[in-house]
Design an enzyme around this catalytic site. Structure first.
Site, PDB file in Angstrom:
ATOM      1  N   ASP A  49       6.802  16.474   0.167  1.00  0.00           N
ATOM      2  CA  ASP A  49       6.916  17.062   1.507  1.00  0.00           C
ATOM      3  C   ASP A  49       7.977  16.342   2.338  1.00  0.00           C
ATOM      4  O   ASP A  49       8.065  15.113   2.328  1.00  0.00           O
ATOM      5  CB  ASP A  49       5.558  16.952   2.218  1.00  0.00           C
ATOM      6  CG  ASP A  49       5.568  17.643   3.560  1.00  0.00           C
ATOM      7  OD1 ASP A  49       5.789  18.876   3.576  1.00  0.00           O
ATOM      8  OD2 ASP A  49       5.368  16.973   4.589  1.00  0.00           O
ATOM      9  N   TYR A  54      12.537  14.088   9.881  1.00  0.00           N
ATOM     10  CA  TYR A  54      12.148  12.763   9.373  1.00  0.00           C
ATOM     11  C   TYR A  54      13.402  11.895   9.215  1.00  0.00           C
ATOM     12  O   TYR A  54      14.315  12.225   8.449  1.00  0.00           O
ATOM     13  CB  TYR A  54      11.405  12.868   8.029  1.00  0.00           C
ATOM     14  CG  TYR A  54      10.067  13.587   8.095  1.00  0.00           C
ATOM     15  CD1 TYR A  54       9.449  13.897   9.311  1.00  0.00           C
ATOM     16  CD2 TYR A  54       9.405  13.962   6.925  1.00  0.00           C
ATOM     17  CE1 TYR A  54       8.226  14.560   9.360  1.00  0.00           C
ATOM     18  CE2 TYR A  54       8.179  14.628   6.968  1.00  0.00           C
ATOM     19  CZ  TYR A  54       7.604  14.929   8.193  1.00  0.00           C
ATOM     20  OH  TYR A  54       6.395  15.587   8.232  1.00  0.00           O
ATOM     21  N   GLN A 180       0.314  23.714   7.733  1.00  0.00           N
ATOM     22  CA  GLN A 180       0.234  22.259   7.487  1.00  0.00           C
ATOM     23  C   GLN A 180      -0.403  21.565   8.688  1.00  0.00           C
ATOM     24  O   GLN A 180       0.263  21.198   9.641  1.00  0.00           O
ATOM     25  CB  GLN A 180       1.626  21.674   7.205  1.00  0.00           C
ATOM     26  CG  GLN A 180       1.525  20.227   6.776  1.00  0.00           C
ATOM     27  CD  GLN A 180       2.814  19.656   6.206  1.00  0.00           C
ATOM     28  OE1 GLN A 180       3.261  18.615   6.654  1.00  0.00           O
ATOM     29  NE2 GLN A 180       3.404  20.300   5.216  1.00  0.00           N
ATOM     30  N   ALA A 213      -5.468   8.938   8.250  1.00  0.00           N
ATOM     31  CA  ALA A 213      -5.294   8.736   9.703  1.00  0.00           C
ATOM     32  C   ALA A 213      -4.306   7.594   9.943  1.00  0.00           C
ATOM     33  O   ALA A 213      -4.583   6.659  10.689  1.00  0.00           O
ATOM     34  CB  ALA A 213      -6.640   8.494  10.388  1.00  0.00           C
ATOM     35  N   GLN A 292       0.590   1.500  -3.268  1.00  0.00           N
ATOM     36  CA  GLN A 292      -0.229   2.470  -2.511  1.00  0.00           C
ATOM     37  C   GLN A 292      -0.239   3.830  -3.215  1.00  0.00           C
ATOM     38  O   GLN A 292      -1.279   4.495  -3.273  1.00  0.00           O
ATOM     39  CB  GLN A 292       0.305   2.628  -1.087  1.00  0.00           C
ATOM     40  CG  GLN A 292       0.144   1.380  -0.224  1.00  0.00           C
ATOM     41  CD  GLN A 292       0.763   1.521   1.160  1.00  0.00           C
ATOM     42  OE1 GLN A 292       1.390   2.539   1.482  1.00  0.00           O
ATOM     43  NE2 GLN A 292       0.608   0.501   1.986  1.00  0.00           N
ATOM     44  N   GLU A 295      -2.652   3.486  -6.082  1.00  0.00           N
ATOM     45  CA  GLU A 295      -4.051   3.471  -5.630  1.00  0.00           C
ATOM     46  C   GLU A 295      -4.477   4.861  -5.147  1.00  0.00           C
ATOM     47  O   GLU A 295      -5.525   5.389  -5.562  1.00  0.00           O
ATOM     48  CB  GLU A 295      -4.230   2.450  -4.487  1.00  0.00           C
ATOM     49  CG  GLU A 295      -5.653   2.453  -3.926  1.00  0.00           C
ATOM     50  CD  GLU A 295      -5.851   1.525  -2.726  1.00  0.00           C
ATOM     51  OE1 GLU A 295      -5.044   0.595  -2.527  1.00  0.00           O
ATOM     52  OE2 GLU A 295      -6.837   1.753  -1.991  1.00  0.00           O
TER      53      GLU A 295
HETATM   54  N1  LIG Z   1       3.406  18.611   9.574  1.00  0.00           N
HETATM   55  C1  LIG Z   1       3.295  17.559  10.341  1.00  0.00           C
HETATM   56  O1  LIG Z   1       3.369  17.639  11.568  1.00  0.00           O
HETATM   57  C2  LIG Z   1       3.073  16.220   9.696  1.00  0.00           C
HETATM   58  C3  LIG Z   1       2.754  15.099  10.490  1.00  0.00           C
HETATM   59  C4  LIG Z   1       2.540  13.884   9.850  1.00  0.00           C
HETATM   60  C5  LIG Z   1       2.660  13.780   8.473  1.00  0.00           C
HETATM   61  N2  LIG Z   1       3.008  14.878   7.731  1.00  0.00           N
HETATM   62  C6  LIG Z   1       3.177  14.794   6.266  1.00  0.00           C
HETATM   63  O2  LIG Z   1       2.034  14.195   5.673  1.00  0.00           O
HETATM   64  C7  LIG Z   1       2.428  13.037   4.935  1.00  0.00           C
HETATM   65  C8  LIG Z   1       1.312  12.033   4.956  1.00  0.00           C
HETATM   66  O3  LIG Z   1       1.032  11.642   6.294  1.00  0.00           O
HETATM   67  P1  LIG Z   1       0.786  10.117   6.622  1.00  0.00           P
HETATM   68  O4  LIG Z   1       1.928   9.295   6.095  1.00  0.00           O
HETATM   69  O5  LIG Z   1       0.437  10.007   8.053  1.00  0.00           O
HETATM   70  O6  LIG Z   1      -0.506   9.853   5.691  1.00  0.00           O
HETATM   71  P2  LIG Z   1      -1.661   8.751   5.784  1.00  0.00           P
HETATM   72  O7  LIG Z   1      -2.255   8.721   4.428  1.00  0.00           O
HETATM   73  O8  LIG Z   1      -2.567   9.037   6.912  1.00  0.00           O
HETATM   74  O9  LIG Z   1      -0.913   7.386   6.100  1.00  0.00           O
HETATM   75  C9  LIG Z   1      -0.015   6.846   5.169  1.00  0.00           C
HETATM   76  C10 LIG Z   1       0.284   5.395   5.524  1.00  0.00           C
HETATM   77  O10 LIG Z   1      -0.908   4.610   5.427  1.00  0.00           O
HETATM   78  C11 LIG Z   1      -0.620   3.375   4.773  1.00  0.00           C
HETATM   79  N3  LIG Z   1      -1.267   3.401   3.459  1.00  0.00           N
HETATM   80  C12 LIG Z   1      -1.266   4.428   2.564  1.00  0.00           C
HETATM   81  N4  LIG Z   1      -1.993   4.118   1.481  1.00  0.00           N
HETATM   82  C13 LIG Z   1      -2.471   2.887   1.674  1.00  0.00           C
HETATM   83  C14 LIG Z   1      -3.301   2.047   0.906  1.00  0.00           C
HETATM   84  N5  LIG Z   1      -3.769   2.443  -0.268  1.00  0.00           N
HETATM   85  N6  LIG Z   1      -3.604   0.815   1.394  1.00  0.00           N
HETATM   86  C15 LIG Z   1      -3.137   0.408   2.605  1.00  0.00           C
HETATM   87  N7  LIG Z   1      -2.332   1.173   3.380  1.00  0.00           N
HETATM   88  C16 LIG Z   1      -2.013   2.411   2.929  1.00  0.00           C
HETATM   89  C17 LIG Z   1       0.906   3.323   4.635  1.00  0.00           C
HETATM   90  O11 LIG Z   1       1.487   2.785   5.824  1.00  0.00           O
HETATM   91  P3  LIG Z   1       1.817   1.205   6.012  1.00  0.00           P
HETATM   92  O12 LIG Z   1       1.827   0.553   4.659  1.00  0.00           O
HETATM   93  O13 LIG Z   1       3.135   1.215   6.668  1.00  0.00           O
HETATM   94  O14 LIG Z   1       0.728   0.710   6.897  1.00  0.00           O
HETATM   95  C18 LIG Z   1       1.263   4.781   4.544  1.00  0.00           C
HETATM   96  O15 LIG Z   1       2.601   5.071   4.876  1.00  0.00           O
HETATM   97  C19 LIG Z   1       3.731  12.604   5.613  1.00  0.00           C
HETATM   98  O16 LIG Z   1       4.523  11.802   4.786  1.00  0.00           O
HETATM   99  C20 LIG Z   1       4.376  13.932   5.892  1.00  0.00           C
HETATM  100  O17 LIG Z   1       4.980  14.441   4.725  1.00  0.00           O
HETATM  101  C21 LIG Z   1       3.203  16.078   8.330  1.00  0.00           C
END
Ligand SMILES: NC(=O)c1ccc[n+]([C@@H]2O[C@H](COP(=O)([O-])OP(=O)(O)OC[C@H]3O[C@@H](n4cnc5c(N)ncnc54)[C@H](OP(=O)(O)O)[C@@H]3O)[C@@H](O)[C@H]2O)c1
Length: 320
Positions: A49, A54, A180, A213, A292, A295
């Protein structure tokens, strides 16, 4: 990895996928982005995605470089982009879903991605200043011109999605196929209630975002903001209050106990919980490092462990 239909369309997406918001072009350079995508691909992910906004287009460039360098067959992967906010100033260059911007924007995205077409294209937010008819026609034309295969919305109200679908239906245009929305244990309303009629009515598919989150659901914010996390990034400061909220962190601590019982991590449990909803076509995960990705994608093995009893326990730990 299992593959699910994207709503009523015939397209099959991996039930867990990988996105590039915050990470590509900010936390990750080209080599690190490539490593994360390769790790996901090796574990069966077929959907990546992206959005024009971005890292102001840099994220698309990094994905484009990865596709070129790794040489995956184009038929085997699905890539998205999204339009609304824009990446430059000007009355027709930001906060718009007008015809002029959409048809210009897709060409610029394809150039950055080094691709002939994207599979999915999203209207990243609703635009109150453009008639829905104009946006629907432009999205149809994007598809008719071979620049995208399916179109959808992101964070549109249910009524606006329904209106777009009905306009397309009336005029024999390509209809919106997917939405989405944000979906995680702390953010359920839209997916579970507001959109509920649309799954049957128009066959809406969901590519959901922020399953953790923003990292809160890993448990790592229990004692404040850890070094190197999203919560330390200056333009992500708007998240910190939510990430460190004591009530939410107490609920996450209880979830961690349940995760231990199930033999998985808290992150895996939270991601599997999103995928357990049959209306979700794919859960878009995010990762700032390969460990990550590794995992999080193991959450696929946790989904079958989420029996009705376990789901009820989760509901009692994280009240709606
Ligand atoms: N349509 C929209 O408006 C919209 C908005 C937001 C996102 N999205 C899409 O959704 C995707 C996912 O969203 P998100 O990145 O917010 O997902 P998320 O799963 O809520 O957060 C991901 C972040 O959490 C941390 N993380 C992930 N796995 C981990 C683990 N196993 N252990 C510890 N920390 C971990 C990392 O950040 P750190 O390591 O930096 O802490 C990672 O970048 C985005 O990349 C994007 O493609 C779309």
């Amino acid at each position: 990895m299992n593959y699910r239909r994207l709503g009523r369309s015939g397209l099959k997406v991996s039930e867990l996928s990988l996105g590039s918001w915050v990470t590509y072009g900010n936390q990750l350079d080209a080599a690190a982005a490539r490593e994360c995508m390769a790790a996901a691909w090796d574990r069966g992910v077929n959907f990546f995605d992206n959005a024009e906004v971005y890292a102001a287009g840099r994220s698309e460039e990094l994905m484009g470089e990865t596709f070129r360098k790794l040489g995956w067959p184009r038929l085997r992967y699905i890539v998205s982009t999204k339009f609304f906010w824009g990446i430059s100033d000007g009355p027709n260059e930001k906060n718009t879903l007008n015809r002029k911007y959409l048809l210009h924007g897709i060409d610029a995205s394809l150039k950055r991605l080094q691709l002939d077409y994207v599979d999915l294209v999203f209207c990243h937010r609703p635009d109150p200043n453009t008639p829905i008819e104009e946006t629907v026609c432009a999205m149809h034309d994007m598809i008719a011109r071979g620049k995208a295969l399916y179109w959808g919305t992101s964070e549109w109200p249910a009524d606006a999605i329904r209106a777009a679908w009905q306009i397309a239906d009336r005029h024999h245009l390509h209809k919106p196929v997917m939405e989405q929305p944000e979906y995680n244990l702390f953010h359920r309303e839209r997916v579970e209630r507001e959109y509920a009629p649309l799954y049957e009515e128009i066959g809406l598919g969901l590519t959901t975002w922020s399953p953790l989150a923003s990292g809160l659901l890993t448990g790592k914010y229990a004692k404040g903001v850890p070094a190197g996390s999203r919560g330390t990034i200056p333009r992500m400061q708007f998240l910190v209050e939510r990430l460190t909220d004591p009530v939410r962190n107490a609920a996450v601590a209880k979830l961690s106990g349940l995760a231990d019982e199930l033999g998985c991590t808290t992150a895996q449990l939270a991601i599997a919980w999103c995928a357990r909803n049959a209306h979700v076509s794919t859960v878009i995960t995010g990762a700032s490092r390969v460990s990550q990705v590794e995992e999080n994608l193991k959450a696929a093995q946790v989904i079958p462990k989420l029996t009705p009893d376990v789901m009820a326990r989760i509901d009692s730990l994280v009240p709606r």
